[in-house]
Motif scaffolding. Structure first.
Motif, PDB file in Angstrom:
ATOM      1  N   TRP A 182     -16.562  11.428  22.230  1.00 45.30           N
ATOM      2  CA  TRP A 182     -15.734  10.203  22.010  1.00 45.30           C
ATOM      3  C   TRP A 182     -15.702   9.570  22.311  1.00 45.30           C
ATOM      4  CZ3 TRP A 182     -10.551  12.553  22.005  1.00 45.30           C
ATOM      5  CH2 TRP A 182     -10.938  14.638  22.608  1.00 45.30           C
ATOM      6  N   ILE A 183     -14.501   8.654  21.306  1.00 48.53           N
ATOM      7  CA  ILE A 183     -14.350   7.312  20.564  1.00 48.53           C
ATOM      8  C   ILE A 183     -13.134   6.988  21.302  1.00 48.53           C
ATOM      9  CG2 ILE A 183     -15.192   5.744  18.689  1.00 48.53           C
ATOM     10  CD1 ILE A 183     -17.260   7.766  18.647  1.00 48.53           C
ATOM     11  N   HIS A 184     -13.357   5.713  22.000  1.00 42.77           N
ATOM     12  CA  HIS A 184     -12.473   5.284  22.512  1.00 42.77           C
ATOM     13  C   HIS A 184     -12.331   3.230  21.905  1.00 42.77           C
ATOM     14  CE1 HIS A 184     -12.415   8.169  25.441  1.00 42.77           C
ATOM     15  NE2 HIS A 184     -13.484   7.882  25.075  1.00 42.77           N
ATOM     16  N   GLU A 185     -11.265   3.271  21.353  1.00 42.79           N
ATOM     17  CA  GLU A 185     -11.197   2.196  20.834  1.00 42.79           C
ATOM     18  C   GLU A 185      -9.234   1.546  21.289  1.00 42.79           C
ATOM     19  OE1 GLU A 185     -11.199   2.030  16.541  1.00 42.79           O
ATOM     20  OE2 GLU A 185     -13.079   2.556  16.746  1.00 42.79           O
ATOM     21  N   HIS A 186      -9.985  -0.113  21.030  1.00 37.58           N
ATOM     22  CA  HIS A 186      -8.419  -0.715  21.230  1.00 37.58           C
ATOM     23  C   HIS A 186      -7.457  -0.588  20.077  1.00 37.58           C
ATOM     24  CE1 HIS A 186      -5.430  -3.333  22.531  1.00 37.58           C
ATOM     25  NE2 HIS A 186      -5.609  -4.117  21.690  1.00 37.58           N
ATOM     26  N   ALA A 187      -6.416  -0.485  19.657  1.00 37.88           N
ATOM     27  CA  ALA A 187      -5.553  -0.354  18.396  1.00 37.88           C
ATOM     28  C   ALA A 187      -4.602  -1.520  17.952  1.00 37.88           C
ATOM     29  CB  ALA A 187      -5.456   0.549  17.661  1.00 37.88           C
ATOM     30  N   ASP A 188      -4.801  -2.380  17.201  1.00 43.32           N
ATOM     31  CA  ASP A 188      -4.012  -3.764  17.104  1.00 43.32           C
ATOM     32  C   ASP A 188      -2.687  -2.981  15.911  1.00 43.32           C
ATOM     33  OD1 ASP A 188      -2.784  -6.141  16.417  1.00 43.32           O
ATOM     34  OD2 ASP A 188      -4.441  -7.109  14.943  1.00 43.32           O
ATOM     35  N   GLY A 189      -1.799  -3.381  17.076  1.00 44.69           N
ATOM     36  CA  GLY A 189      -0.442  -2.945  16.487  1.00 44.69           C
ATOM     37  C   GLY A 189       0.125  -3.458  15.110  1.00 44.69           C
ATOM     38  N   ALA A 190      -0.484  -5.155  14.808  1.00 42.19           N
ATOM     39  CA  ALA A 190      -0.616  -5.799  13.825  1.00 42.19           C
ATOM     40  C   ALA A 190      -1.417  -5.200  12.573  1.00 42.19           C
ATOM     41  CB  ALA A 190      -0.290  -6.988  13.849  1.00 42.19           C
ATOM     42  N   ASP A 191      -2.156  -4.917  12.765  1.00 39.63           N
ATOM     43  CA  ASP A 191      -3.138  -4.769  11.980  1.00 39.63           C
ATOM     44  C   ASP A 191      -2.964  -3.073  10.606  1.00 39.63           C
ATOM     45  OD1 ASP A 191      -5.231  -5.034  10.304  1.00 39.63           O
ATOM     46  OD2 ASP A 191      -6.991  -3.024  12.152  1.00 39.63           O
ATOM     47  N   ARG A 192      -1.747  -3.492   9.942  1.00 42.43           N
ATOM     48  CA  ARG A 192      -1.090  -2.255   9.189  1.00 42.43           C
ATOM     49  C   ARG A 192      -1.702  -2.003   7.332  1.00 42.43           C
ATOM     50  NH1 ARG A 192       0.068   0.628  12.581  1.00 42.43           N
ATOM     51  NH2 ARG A 192       0.609   1.813  10.285  1.00 42.43           N
ATOM     52  N   PRO A 193      -1.769  -0.875   6.935  1.00 42.19           N
ATOM     53  CA  PRO A 193      -2.914  -0.966   5.796  1.00 42.19           C
ATOM     54  C   PRO A 193      -1.419  -1.644   4.635  1.00 42.19           C
ATOM     55  CG  PRO A 193      -1.522   1.681   6.875  1.00 42.19           C
ATOM     56  CD  PRO A 193      -1.278   0.179   7.543  1.00 42.19           C
ATOM     57  N   MET A 194      -2.271  -1.562   3.914  1.00 41.01           N
ATOM     58  CA  MET A 194      -1.693  -2.259   1.965  1.00 41.01           C
ATOM     59  C   MET A 194      -0.863  -0.477   2.323  1.00 41.01           C
ATOM     60  SD  MET A 194      -3.612  -4.650   0.449  1.00 41.01           S
ATOM     61  CE  MET A 194      -3.382  -4.131  -0.902  1.00 41.01           C
ATOM     62  N   THR A 195       0.187   0.160   0.468  1.00 46.56           N
ATOM     63  CA  THR A 195       0.699   0.725   0.590  1.00 46.56           C
ATOM     64  C   THR A 195       1.153   0.866  -0.516  1.00 46.56           C
ATOM     65  OG1 THR A 195       2.406   0.248   1.374  1.00 46.56           O
ATOM     66  CG2 THR A 195       1.167   1.561   3.131  1.00 46.56           C
ATOM     67  N   ASP A 196       0.999   1.516  -1.276  1.00 47.42           N
ATOM     68  CA  ASP A 196       1.517   1.932  -2.479  1.00 47.42           C
ATOM     69  C   ASP A 196       2.126   3.272  -3.057  1.00 47.42           C
ATOM     70  OD1 ASP A 196       1.697   0.929  -5.319  1.00 47.42           O
ATOM     71  OD2 ASP A 196      -0.623   1.575  -6.319  1.00 47.42           O
ATOM     72  N   VAL A 197       3.293   3.548  -3.848  1.00 47.39           N
ATOM     73  CA  VAL A 197       3.790   4.825  -4.515  1.00 47.39           C
ATOM     74  C   VAL A 197       3.071   4.495  -5.572  1.00 47.39           C
ATOM     75  CG1 VAL A 197       5.529   6.424  -5.345  1.00 47.39           C
ATOM     76  CG2 VAL A 197       5.561   4.739  -2.677  1.00 47.39           C
ATOM     77  N   VAL A 198       2.512   5.754  -6.099  1.00 47.20           N
ATOM     78  CA  VAL A 198       1.947   6.351  -7.419  1.00 47.20           C
ATOM     79  C   VAL A 198       2.782   7.235  -8.144  1.00 47.20           C
ATOM     80  CG1 VAL A 198      -0.193   7.084  -9.393  1.00 47.20           C
ATOM     81  CG2 VAL A 198      -0.513   5.143  -7.738  1.00 47.20           C
ATOM     82  N   ASP A 199       3.100   7.307  -8.618  1.00 51.92           N
ATOM     83  CA  ASP A 199       4.274   8.872  -9.564  1.00 51.92           C
ATOM     84  C   ASP A 199       3.624   9.247 -10.390  1.00 51.92           C
ATOM     85  OD1 ASP A 199       6.874  10.078 -10.343  1.00 51.92           O
ATOM     86  OD2 ASP A 199       8.000   8.913 -10.895  1.00 51.92           O
ATOM     87  N   ASP A 200       2.811  10.487 -10.084  1.00 50.30           N
ATOM     88  CA  ASP A 200       2.402  11.062 -10.357  1.00 50.30           C
ATOM     89  C   ASP A 200       2.945  12.081 -11.565  1.00 50.30           C
ATOM     90  OD1 ASP A 200      -0.109  10.266 -10.298  1.00 50.30           O
ATOM     91  OD2 ASP A 200      -0.964  11.258  -8.434  1.00 50.30           O
ATOM     92  N   VAL A 201       4.035  12.379 -11.537  1.00 50.80           N
ATOM     93  CA  VAL A 201       5.050  13.229 -12.297  1.00 50.80           C
ATOM     94  C   VAL A 201       5.875  12.384 -13.831  1.00 50.80           C
ATOM     95  CG1 VAL A 201       7.436  13.983 -12.620  1.00 50.80           C
ATOM     96  CG2 VAL A 201       5.692  14.160 -10.174  1.00 50.80           C
ATOM     97  N   GLU A 202       5.740  11.076 -13.432  1.00 50.85           N
ATOM     98  CA  GLU A 202       5.887  10.059 -14.246  1.00 50.85           C
ATOM     99  C   GLU A 202       4.788   9.825 -15.695  1.00 50.85           C
ATOM    100  OE1 GLU A 202       8.692   8.034 -15.378  1.00 50.85           O
ATOM    101  OE2 GLU A 202       9.969   9.320 -14.200  1.00 50.85           O
ATOM    102  N   ASP A 203       3.550   9.953 -15.344  1.00 51.18           N
ATOM    103  CA  ASP A 203       2.539   9.989 -15.775  1.00 51.18           C
ATOM    104  C   ASP A 203       2.869  11.659 -16.786  1.00 51.18           C
ATOM    105  OD1 ASP A 203       1.940   7.860 -15.026  1.00 51.18           O
ATOM    106  OD2 ASP A 203       0.015   8.358 -13.248  1.00 51.18           O
ATOM    107  N   ASP A 204       2.705  12.517 -16.178  1.00 52.26           N
ATOM    108  CA  ASP A 204       3.165  13.398 -17.748  1.00 52.26           C
ATOM    109  C   ASP A 204       3.736  13.800 -18.074  1.00 52.26           C
ATOM    110  OD1 ASP A 204       1.060  14.517 -15.682  1.00 52.26           O
ATOM    111  OD2 ASP A 204       1.962  15.288 -14.596  1.00 52.26           O
ATOM    112  N   ARG A 205       5.137  13.011 -17.409  1.00 47.28           N
ATOM    113  CA  ARG A 205       6.350  12.890 -18.830  1.00 47.28           C
ATOM    114  C   ARG A 205       5.950  11.986 -20.773  1.00 47.28           C
ATOM    115  NH1 ARG A 205      11.314  12.005 -14.467  1.00 47.28           N
ATOM    116  NH2 ARG A 205      11.263  13.813 -13.480  1.00 47.28           N
TER     117      ARG A 205
END
Length: 85
Positions: free
Chosen positions: A62-85
């Motif tokens: 078992w691993i126990h950690e403190h998670a900082d609520g302000a440490d958020r990931p960078m996000t991106d949206v890739v439209d794979d459907v558009e790539d196929d059109r």
């Protein structure tokens, strides 16, 4: 910093977004799937409260950690459907 990428794809006779190998519910239109993916990506960037988290690793320890609520990931949206059109 961690980067999370949502992919919009054709899925279950409609469209969905996926993160890794996990798919969202299907949407009847491409535009609805893109909007939902953008909403999910935006929610990932919202700061939350700190938390103590625990999980079991591959060896059964078992691993126990403190998670900082302000440490958020960078996000991106890739439209794979558009790539196929």
């Amino acid at each position: 910093m961690v980067k999370v990428t949502y992919h919009v794809v054709e899925h279950d006779e409609g469209y969905a977004y996926r993160l890794g190998n996990v798919y969202s519910e299907p949407f009847p239109t491409h535009d609805e799937a893109v909007a939902a993916a953008r909403k999910a990506a935006g929610a990932q960037q919202l700061a939350d409260g700190d938390a103590e988290i625990s999980w079991q690793d591959a060896e059964g320890e078992w691993i126990h950690e403190h998670a900082d609520g302000a440490d958020r990931p960078m996000t991106d949206v890739v439209d794979d459907v558009e790539d196929d059109r």
